[in-house]
Design an enzyme around this catalytic site. Structure first.
Site, PDB file in Angstrom:
ATOM      1  CE  LYS A 132      99.757  52.639 -76.088  1.00  0.00           C
ATOM      2  NZ  LYS A 132     100.998  52.256 -75.590  1.00  0.00           N
ATOM      3  CG  HIS A 159      94.912  52.046 -73.011  1.00  0.00           C
ATOM      4  ND1 HIS A 159      96.357  51.618 -72.862  1.00  0.00           N
ATOM      5  CD2 HIS A 159      95.121  53.195 -73.421  1.00  0.00           C
ATOM      6  CE1 HIS A 159      97.100  52.776 -73.158  1.00  0.00           C
ATOM      7  NE2 HIS A 159      96.270  53.592 -73.522  1.00  0.00           N
ATOM      8  CB  CYS A 178      96.184  47.744 -73.164  1.00  0.00           C
ATOM      9  SG  CYS A 178      95.924  47.973 -71.507  1.00  0.00           S
ATOM     10  CE1 TYR A 201      97.692  51.534 -66.109  1.00  0.00           C
ATOM     11  CE2 TYR A 201      99.822  50.598 -65.125  1.00  0.00           C
ATOM     12  CZ  TYR A 201      98.804  50.964 -66.146  1.00  0.00           C
ATOM     13  OH  TYR A 201      99.296  50.410 -67.409  1.00  0.00           O
ATOM     14  CG  HIS A 218      95.242  50.666 -68.381  1.00  0.00           C
ATOM     15  ND1 HIS A 218      95.686  51.545 -69.643  1.00  0.00           N
ATOM     16  CD2 HIS A 218      94.399  51.720 -67.760  1.00  0.00           C
ATOM     17  CE1 HIS A 218      95.476  52.667 -69.510  1.00  0.00           C
ATOM     18  NE2 HIS A 218      94.591  52.974 -68.552  1.00  0.00           N
TER      19      HIS A 218
END
Length: 137
Positions: free
Chosen positions: A123, A116, A125, A40, A10
């Site tokens: 996303k 991700h 990310c 995380y 991420h």
């Protein structure tokens, strides 16, 4: 012990002039209702420092429908100065991420390393192709 099949990369979605330490992310996540704090398991700072987040034995809160069997690794950054998604990893972050992922891969050799966005295409990310970059691990 949890069965880990994924290591999900991420970004913290901050601009170059913003910071996102594990402590800051913990605060942000608590404000969003994550009662256990940071979702995380690791945060990699711009200087390459690796900060612990949620312990590995605990289920994370970083990737919907995949938390139970994954670890979440977040790097500080991911937005350019205008706020657009960008791979902003520093050389120190790249080296630290590679080192951390090698260590995690030793502990979880069957786990796939993905970004991700590989699990949620809506996303951006982590703003780079993590699956391709780390395929040789």
């Amino acid at each position: 012990m949890r069965t880990i099949t994924l290591i999900v990369i991420h970004c913290s979605a901050v601009k170059p002039d913003q910071t996102s330490s594990a402590a800051q992310i913990d605060t942000w996540h608590r404000q969003r209702g994550f009662h256990l704090g940071i979702g995380y398991h690791y945060v990699v700072r711009r200087d390459g420092q690796i900060e612990p987040g949620r312990p590995e034995y605990m289920v994370g809160a970083h990737c919907l429908n995949h938390n139970r069997h994954s670890l979440g690794v977040c790097y500080e950054g991911g937005l350019d100065s205008r706020g657009a998604p960008a791979d902003t990893r520093t050389p120190e972050q790249k080296a630290a991420l590679l080192w951390l992922l090698r260590q995690l891969h030793k502990s979880y050799p069957k786990a796939m390393i993905v970004g991700h966005h590989d699990l949620n295409p809506q996303k951006a990310c982590p703003c780079f192709d993590a699956a391709r970059e780390y395929a040789s691990l």
